[in-house]
Design an enzyme around this catalytic site. Structure first.
Site, mmCIF file in Angstrom:
data_model
loop_
_atom_site.group_PDB
_atom_site.id
_atom_site.type_symbol
_atom_site.label_atom_id
_atom_site.label_comp_id
_atom_site.label_asym_id
_atom_site.label_seq_id
_atom_site.Cartn_x
_atom_site.Cartn_y
_atom_site.Cartn_z
ATOM 1 N N SER A 143 -6.044 12.066 23.302
ATOM 2 C CA SER A 143 -5.754 13.016 22.221
ATOM 3 C C SER A 143 -6.944 13.938 22.037
ATOM 4 C CB SER A 143 -5.475 12.264 20.914
ATOM 5 O OG SER A 143 -5.469 13.133 19.793
ATOM 6 N N TYR A 157 -7.565 6.147 14.460
ATOM 7 C CA TYR A 157 -6.796 6.745 15.554
ATOM 8 C C TYR A 157 -7.731 7.472 16.523
ATOM 9 C CZ TYR A 157 -3.365 9.595 18.024
ATOM 10 O OH TYR A 157 -2.602 10.210 19.003
#
Length: 253
Positions: A143, A157
């Site tokens: 990501s 995350y």
């Protein structure tokens, strides 16, 4: 007995394939003529996805990637069914999290367990097969949040995705000049099941899921080491994010 019958384009295994980017990539790769080994927790959702796909071979398996022994077993069974695996996409992940110290430890732990520890199990299982074949392509879905530490609910995350990116790079260093390729994909904002229920109208540069899946598939096929998706504007923003002082980083994240 294993069979060597598989698509001329190859066999792709995708984890977390029942929804979101995993399902989108499965649709895209089916259009491109790949055979597919799809796994996720929800077998009914996988069956529904398979009914959409035509003109290619699709094998399914129910898999919770936090069951590490099952990861190894499932990957080996897929290889036995197809005779080989050409690409494995480590895609299964979750986006839940909470600010550190505000009672969300269970969510934050689960994020790390699914996105990083379970990804390690998938990498181990895939590399075991690729080393035996002396060929393969391992793809990690990281990501853009991995570039810097993120605040609030994004902290765990971003941590998990940064760890994943380093896992990929370590493997890439080991496999340099060898017939096993390692790719890290760094998606920006892409609409998916993970974003459902969120107000994304003010999310900068977000793209729809179908376009995101198409660009991810393009990136996988490119075989490049490290790809931001989409390249514009995230390749530029990513470079800028690395240099921003914390006071400015806070404003843009």
């Amino acid at each position: 007995m294993p069979t060597s019958s598989h698509s001329a384009k190859g066999v792709i295994l995708i984890t977390g394939a029942s929804s979101g980017l995993g399902a989108g990539m499965a649709r895209e790769f089916a259009k491109r003529g790949y055979d597919l080994a799809l796994c996720a927790r929800r077998l009914d959702a996988l069956e529904a996805l398979k009914s959409e796909l035509s003109g290619t071979r699709v094998e399914l398996a129910a898999l919770d990637v936090t069951d590490h022994a099952a990861v190894f077993q499932t990957f080996r069974q897929f290889r036995e069914k197809f005779g080989r695996l050409d690409k494995v996409i480590v895609n299964a992940g979750i986006g839940e999290g909470a600010p550190i110290g505000k009672g969300g430890f269970a969510k934050n732990r689960a994020t790390l367990e699914v996105n990083l520890i379970a990804a390690l199990a998938q990498a181990e299982a895939a590399m075991e097969i690729f080393r035996d074949q002396n060929a393969g392509h391992l793809v990690f879905i990281s990501s853009m949040s991995a570039i810097r530490g993120m605040r609030g609910a994004m902290t765990s995350y971003a941590t998990s995705k940064a760890g994943l990116a380093h896992l990929a790079e370590g493997l890439r260093l080991e496999m340099l000049h060898k017939p096993i390729n390692i790719t890290t994909l760094m998606p920006g904002y892409i609409q998916s099941e993970m974003t459902q229920g969120q107000n994304t109208s003010k999310t900068p540069f977000i793209i729809d899921g179908a376009k995101g899946a198409r660009l991810l598939a393009d990136a996988v096929e490119s075989g490049r080491n490290h790809v931001t998706v989409p390249r514009w504007p995230w390749s530029v923003l990513g470079a800028a994010m690395k240099m921003l002082p914390l006071s400015l980083l806070r404003r843009v994240t």
